[in-house]
Design a protein around this motif. Structure first.
Motif, PDB file in Angstrom:
ATOM      1  N   MET A   1       0.953  -1.236  -0.094  1.00 15.00           N
ATOM      2  CA  MET A   1      -0.022  -0.043  -0.073  1.00 15.00           C
ATOM      3  C   MET A   1       0.819   1.206  -0.054  1.00 15.00           C
ATOM      4  O   MET A   1       2.038   1.150   0.335  1.00 15.00           O
ATOM      5  N   ARG A   8      -3.353   5.209   2.368  1.00 19.60           N
ATOM      6  CA  ARG A   8      -2.843   3.869   2.452  1.00 19.60           C
ATOM      7  C   ARG A   8      -3.626   2.966   3.368  1.00 19.60           C
ATOM      8  O   ARG A   8      -3.513   1.755   3.012  1.00 19.60           O
ATOM      9  N   SER A   9      -4.053   3.488   4.376  1.00 18.68           N
ATOM     10  CA  SER A   9      -4.715   2.793   5.480  1.00 18.68           C
ATOM     11  C   SER A   9      -5.921   2.268   4.819  1.00 18.68           C
ATOM     12  O   SER A   9      -6.425   1.167   5.023  1.00 18.68           O
ATOM     13  N   TYR A  12      -5.154  -0.637   2.824  1.00 17.17           N
ATOM     14  CA  TYR A  12      -5.039  -1.876   3.585  1.00 17.17           C
ATOM     15  C   TYR A  12      -6.162  -2.420   3.848  1.00 17.17           C
ATOM     16  O   TYR A  12      -6.255  -3.805   3.966  1.00 17.17           O
ATOM     17  N   ALA A  16      -7.076  -6.314   2.609  1.00 15.49           N
ATOM     18  CA  ALA A  16      -7.198  -7.370   3.532  1.00 15.49           C
ATOM     19  C   ALA A  16      -8.583  -7.520   4.259  1.00 15.49           C
ATOM     20  O   ALA A  16      -8.527  -8.143   5.172  1.00 15.49           O
ATOM     21  N   ILE A  66      -8.484   2.155   7.969  1.00 13.31           N
ATOM     22  CA  ILE A  66      -8.572   0.639   7.830  1.00 13.31           C
ATOM     23  C   ILE A  66     -10.169   0.568   7.650  1.00 13.31           C
ATOM     24  O   ILE A  66     -10.523  -0.430   7.208  1.00 13.31           O
ATOM     25  N   LEU A 139       2.517  -6.705   5.444  1.00  6.82           N
ATOM     26  CA  LEU A 139       2.105  -5.356   4.813  1.00  6.82           C
ATOM     27  C   LEU A 139       3.420  -4.683   4.294  1.00  6.82           C
ATOM     28  O   LEU A 139       4.488  -4.676   4.987  1.00  6.82           O
ATOM     29  N   GLU A 140       3.295  -4.196   3.122  1.00  5.93           N
ATOM     30  CA  GLU A 140       4.473  -3.512   2.476  1.00  5.93           C
ATOM     31  C   GLU A 140       4.024  -2.192   2.276  1.00  5.93           C
ATOM     32  O   GLU A 140       3.285  -1.876   1.587  1.00  5.93           O
ATOM     33  N   VAL A 141       4.615  -1.134   3.277  1.00  7.98           N
ATOM     34  CA  VAL A 141       3.912   0.143   3.434  1.00  7.98           C
ATOM     35  C   VAL A 141       4.999   1.253   2.834  1.00  7.98           C
ATOM     36  O   VAL A 141       5.873   1.451   3.239  1.00  7.98           O
ATOM     37  N   ALA A 155      -4.299  -9.143  10.436  1.00  9.30           N
ATOM     38  CA  ALA A 155      -4.790  -8.182   9.677  1.00  9.30           C
ATOM     39  C   ALA A 155      -5.710  -7.003  10.334  1.00  9.30           C
ATOM     40  O   ALA A 155      -6.465  -7.677  11.197  1.00  9.30           O
TER      41      ALA A 155
END
Length: 363
Positions: A1, A8-9, A12, A16, A66, A139-141, A155
């Motif tokens: 993300m 980005r959240s 996420y 997920a 999220i 997670l790749e942030v 998650a």
């Protein structure tokens, strides 16, 4: 993300969503096993929100993102991020008749001259409720304003086992004391997430110390510069942080305190009694200073089955109810100098090791 905090959240949450639903329902089940209804858990979680808003307001944005992306309510995402506080409160309230809570993690850290690669390393078995494994993600942030980071986590939670572009690696161990169960501090998983912003090991110590923490927890740190450090903490501020330096270039930890708990006492003998044997086993396997440990030796140590099923390599106990069975969810080895994360999806004795190289992602 990628993107700003809100963007980005929300990504996420969307990507997920299936796994987050598993975790949300799983924690409702876990809380109920400790005598806490979902409504009670949500009310408790709300009590921690003022501290998050005061000390880490950007994380409120992430929690809301999220929730939006996953289609769940904000309170649901907040509640699972307060799972440590809710479970610890139930443990403290039920002492001395407490039912055991799952032990989380046997871990080690080495300076570079103690391993054959020549680079500082963290290794860890993450032991948790078996029915939550399908909800675990990596997670790749990618962030425009702060260093990128990667975290292996349930998650919907903000962070857990972490590797960052600034050269920091983080392993964790659950700790619980008579002081836990407060509602006037920052939750454990919010502190974990805040550490992804730390540029080095010393700054991580400052972050943990300045935040008023709601729960106990152990933070095992390694840097790409070769530094390693362990932080035992109980609820409160800097007085309740116990930094532990390496001996002969090594650190070992499980789920009991190695130092005295200021103003309280350790509940590991009640809630995580297998911690003591696991500590002895991981230290015996890797404590020798005769020769640098090769990668294979680190991996083998994480498969130790003495005192099974509640061993370093943990497996479900068939004598326990299905909802109370735990196992090694993931085994991990983090090398910050090479920006690599190695992991197994399940107990390392029966799982394939995977290697992820984040050198390019962290550049």
């Amino acid at each position: 993300m990628s993107g700003d905090s809100a963007t980005r959240s929300e990504q996420y949450g969307h990507l997920a969503a299936t796994q987050i639903a598993i975790i949300r329902d799983g924690y409702e089940r876990a809380f109920a096993a400790q005598g806490v209804s979902w409504a009670e858990a949500t009310a408790q979680a709300r009590g921690y929100l003022p501290a998050i808003e005061t000390h880490l307001p950007d994380l409120v944005t992430e929690l809301r993102g999220i929730a939006t992306g996953s289609g769940l309510g904000f309170d649901e995402i907040l509640t699972i991020n307060c799972r440590t506080e809710i479970l610890h409160r139930a443990t403290v309230a039920s002492v001395p008749t407490s039912t055991r809570i799952p032990g989380e993690c046997s871990s080690f850290a080495f300076e570079g001259d103690r391993v054959s690669t020549g680079a500082a390393v963290i290794g860890q078995n993450w032991d948790w409720l078996a029915f939550l494994q399908p909800g675990t993600v990596i997670l790749e942030v990618e962030r425009p304003d702060l260093p990128n980071y990667v975290t292996l986590v349930e998650a919907g939670l903000l962070g857990k086992i972490t590797l960052t572009a600034s050269g920091l690696a983080l392993g964790l161990n659950t700790l619980v004391t008579s002081l836990d169960g407060r509602a006037d501090g920052v939750p454990f998983h919010c502190v974990i997430r805040a550490l992804a912003d730390s540029p080095h090991v010393a700054a991580a110590l400052e972050t943990v110390s300045r935040l008023p923490r709601a729960s106990s927890g152990n933070y095992l740190l390694a840097g790409s510069d070769g530094a390693i450090l362990n932080l035992e903490t109980s609820p409160g501020g800097p007085r309740n942080v116990r930094p532990q330096v390496a001996r002969d270039g090594a650190l070992f930890h499980t789920n009991h305190f190695l130092d005295r708990v200021p103003d309280g006492f350790d509940l590991a003998p009640v809630g995580m009694s297998d911690s003591f044997v696991r500590f002895g086993r991981i230290e015996r396997r890797l404590g020798s200073t005769a020769v640098p440990h090769p990668d294979a030796a680190l991996r083998v140590a994480l498969t130790d089955h003495v005192a099974a099923p509640n061993s370093v390599c943990c497996h479900p106990d068939p004598s326990s109810p299905e909802g109370a069975q735990w196992k090694t969810i993931a085994s991990t080895i983090l090398t910050p100098e090479t920006a690599t994360l190695e992991y197994t999806a399940g107990p390392p004795c029966e799982s394939t090791w995977n290697r992820l190289d984040y050198a390019a992602f962290f550049t």
